[in-house]
Design a protein around this motif. Sequence first.
Motif, PDB file in Angstrom:
ATOM      1  N   UNK A  49      17.536 -16.810  88.987  1.00  0.00           N
ATOM      2  CA  UNK A  49      18.653 -15.888  88.731  1.00  0.00           C
ATOM      3  C   UNK A  49      19.803 -16.592  88.013  1.00  0.00           C
ATOM      4  N   UNK A  50      19.840 -17.941  88.093  1.00  0.00           N
ATOM      5  CA  UNK A  50      20.898 -18.693  87.408  1.00  0.00           C
ATOM      6  C   UNK A  50      20.426 -19.290  86.093  1.00  0.00           C
ATOM      7  N   UNK A  51      19.129 -19.448  85.949  1.00  0.00           N
ATOM      8  CA  UNK A  51      18.597 -20.244  84.853  1.00  0.00           C
ATOM      9  C   UNK A  51      17.702 -19.392  83.954  1.00  0.00           C
ATOM     10  N   UNK A  52      17.849 -19.563  82.637  1.00  0.00           N
ATOM     11  CA  UNK A  52      16.873 -19.021  81.692  1.00  0.00           C
ATOM     12  C   UNK A  52      16.361 -20.173  80.844  1.00  0.00           C
ATOM     13  N   UNK A  53      15.098 -20.099  80.447  1.00  0.00           N
ATOM     14  CA  UNK A  53      14.466 -21.204  79.730  1.00  0.00           C
ATOM     15  C   UNK A  53      14.003 -20.721  78.353  1.00  0.00           C
ATOM     16  N   UNK A 139      25.870 -16.953  79.154  1.00  0.00           N
ATOM     17  CA  UNK A 139      24.834 -17.090  80.171  1.00  0.00           C
ATOM     18  C   UNK A 139      25.278 -18.164  81.159  1.00  0.00           C
ATOM     19  N   UNK A 140      24.653 -18.193  82.326  1.00  0.00           N
ATOM     20  CA  UNK A 140      25.017 -19.191  83.324  1.00  0.00           C
ATOM     21  C   UNK A 140      24.509 -20.557  82.876  1.00  0.00           C
ATOM     22  N   UNK A 141      23.212 -20.812  83.056  1.00  0.00           N
ATOM     23  CA  UNK A 141      22.637 -22.084  82.617  1.00  0.00           C
ATOM     24  C   UNK A 141      21.418 -21.784  81.747  1.00  0.00           C
ATOM     25  N   UNK A 142      21.419 -22.290  80.543  1.00  0.00           N
ATOM     26  CA  UNK A 142      20.312 -22.115  79.609  1.00  0.00           C
ATOM     27  C   UNK A 142      19.603 -23.450  79.441  1.00  0.00           C
ATOM     28  N   UNK A 143      18.311 -23.472  79.724  1.00  0.00           N
ATOM     29  CA  UNK A 143      17.502 -24.666  79.477  1.00  0.00           C
ATOM     30  C   UNK A 143      16.833 -24.510  78.118  1.00  0.00           C
ATOM     31  N   UNK A 144      16.993 -25.498  77.256  1.00  0.00           N
ATOM     32  CA  UNK A 144      16.360 -25.502  75.939  1.00  0.00           C
ATOM     33  C   UNK A 144      15.360 -26.653  75.893  1.00  0.00           C
ATOM     34  N   UNK A 163      27.320 -20.825  78.038  1.00  0.00           N
ATOM     35  CA  UNK A 163      28.400 -21.631  78.620  1.00  0.00           C
ATOM     36  C   UNK A 163      27.889 -22.968  79.134  1.00  0.00           C
ATOM     37  N   UNK A 164      26.622 -23.004  79.574  1.00  0.00           N
ATOM     38  CA  UNK A 164      26.042 -24.249  80.109  1.00  0.00           C
ATOM     39  C   UNK A 164      24.642 -24.402  79.535  1.00  0.00           C
ATOM     40  N   UNK A 165      24.349 -25.566  78.926  1.00  0.00           N
ATOM     41  CA  UNK A 165      23.054 -25.779  78.276  1.00  0.00           C
ATOM     42  C   UNK A 165      22.457 -27.104  78.737  1.00  0.00           C
ATOM     43  N   UNK A 166      21.221 -27.050  79.196  1.00  0.00           N
ATOM     44  CA  UNK A 166      20.460 -28.264  79.499  1.00  0.00           C
ATOM     45  C   UNK A 166      19.429 -28.436  78.386  1.00  0.00           C
ATOM     46  N   UNK A 167      19.641 -29.425  77.524  1.00  0.00           N
ATOM     47  CA  UNK A 167      18.699 -29.738  76.457  1.00  0.00           C
ATOM     48  C   UNK A 167      17.669 -30.736  76.986  1.00  0.00           C
ATOM     49  N   UNK A 168      16.380 -30.448  76.763  1.00  0.00           N
ATOM     50  CA  UNK A 168      15.298 -31.323  77.216  1.00  0.00           C
ATOM     51  C   UNK A 168      14.380 -31.601  76.030  1.00  0.00           C
ATOM     52  N   UNK A 169      14.070 -32.860  75.794  1.00  0.00           N
ATOM     53  CA  UNK A 169      13.191 -33.153  74.668  1.00  0.00           C
ATOM     54  C   UNK A 169      12.786 -34.610  74.614  1.00  0.00           C
ATOM     55  N   UNK A 170      11.940 -34.904  73.635  1.00  0.00           N
ATOM     56  CA  UNK A 170      11.385 -36.237  73.442  1.00  0.00           C
ATOM     57  C   UNK A 170      12.128 -36.918  72.288  1.00  0.00           C
TER      58      UNK A 170
END
Length: 415
Positions: A49-53, A139-144, A163-170
């Motif tokens: 409910x807080x996170x979208x990916x 958005x609350x927390x967006x995971x990219x 408003x909040x972004x978690x970037x994940x990558x190599x």
Amino acid sequence: MKLSTEQEKARDAVLAWAEGGEQAFVLGGYAGTGKTTMLREIFRELGSDRVSCHTPTGKAAAVLQEKLGDDVGEGEVRTIHSLLYTPDPPDPQKVKDLQKALEMTDDPRMAKEIQAAMDAEQKRIDRNEIRWIEKDEDRDIVIVDEASMVSPRMEADLRRCASRILFVGDPFQLPPVDPAAERRGEVLDFFERNRPDAVLTEIHRQAGESAVLAMATAIRNDEPFNGWNDSDCRYMEGCTAQDLAGADAIITGKNNTRRMINRAVRRENGYDGSLPGKGERLICLRNDRVTGLVNGVPGVTTSDAKVHPDAEEHVFKVDMLYDGRKVMKDVKIDTHAFELYRDARTRRDALIRSVPRHEFDFGYALTVHKSQGSEWDHVLVYDDAMMAHKKLFRRRWAYTAATRAAKRLTWVKEF
């Protein structure tokens, strides 16, 4: 699965950031270090409910959705495009409403404006043209995920929307190709623009048992690799058309090599026309915000190509299953990429742009950049020594290519 000390430390840093801090957190991780495990833990801790990916392409979204399994709901991993834009499809009812308004007005000026709006909407209906309206809500927390594919423009749009972004990558994968951004002096490498807040480096036991990942790690560390075998990580000098046709995906360097392979595989599969037949693999070559088509996303034709009568030989129409999920009818496609198979010097005719069209090519063989974000069970890398004089680029190229293989890798060295 129990997290390692390194993973626990990174998870705790992400969770602390989620409760307050900078707009973005950047989590880097090399192949086999457990980035997907980390995402699963973050979903569990923060809740869907807080996170979208989101990912840069639909193919990457499907790959991540499958890896996360039951930890996220069906269809919860979506494209960045779906986060940033709302579709506005053509509406036949709007034409009817405008027609009624036209019949009721006595004002010539108003009638002219209504007629123009009605004609414009009818054109959208005829072309099946979808507009994409920019979203403004936070958005609350967006995971990219697959952050290495995020261009400067896409990053700017994300920072505006979320408003909040978690970037994940190599960090060792190749950056995107964007000549226009390069001309503007923009830095294309996401991890050069954004220093990671945490990096996963430890290869875990299960991943470490994979010869494919062992090879990728050796490439990244600039070390020799002696784990070639005849099952999951095979080395060949030269190959046959049958070898090429037997792979789930073929990755190569130069466009001339890619076209050579596409020709060979098409002949092996019984296709001899210059335009695609039913059941052929295509790849999108250009983003189109109107229709939502994304550069690098594959499609499979579900009909033979038909030459579009309004543009003679320059445009054809074909039905396709796009991105493994979207059925598209009568897609208008520019013939230019297909004409290059007859003559690589062919130039696009600038005078024939009156008929809207999309840009696709045969998709049996892909360049590494077009393959990013995707994964296949059996990948054949046809190494044509592209950019052999640039050692770091070559290592990143080879690493990115090898890590597209989920189970089996065949590495072919061109004679």
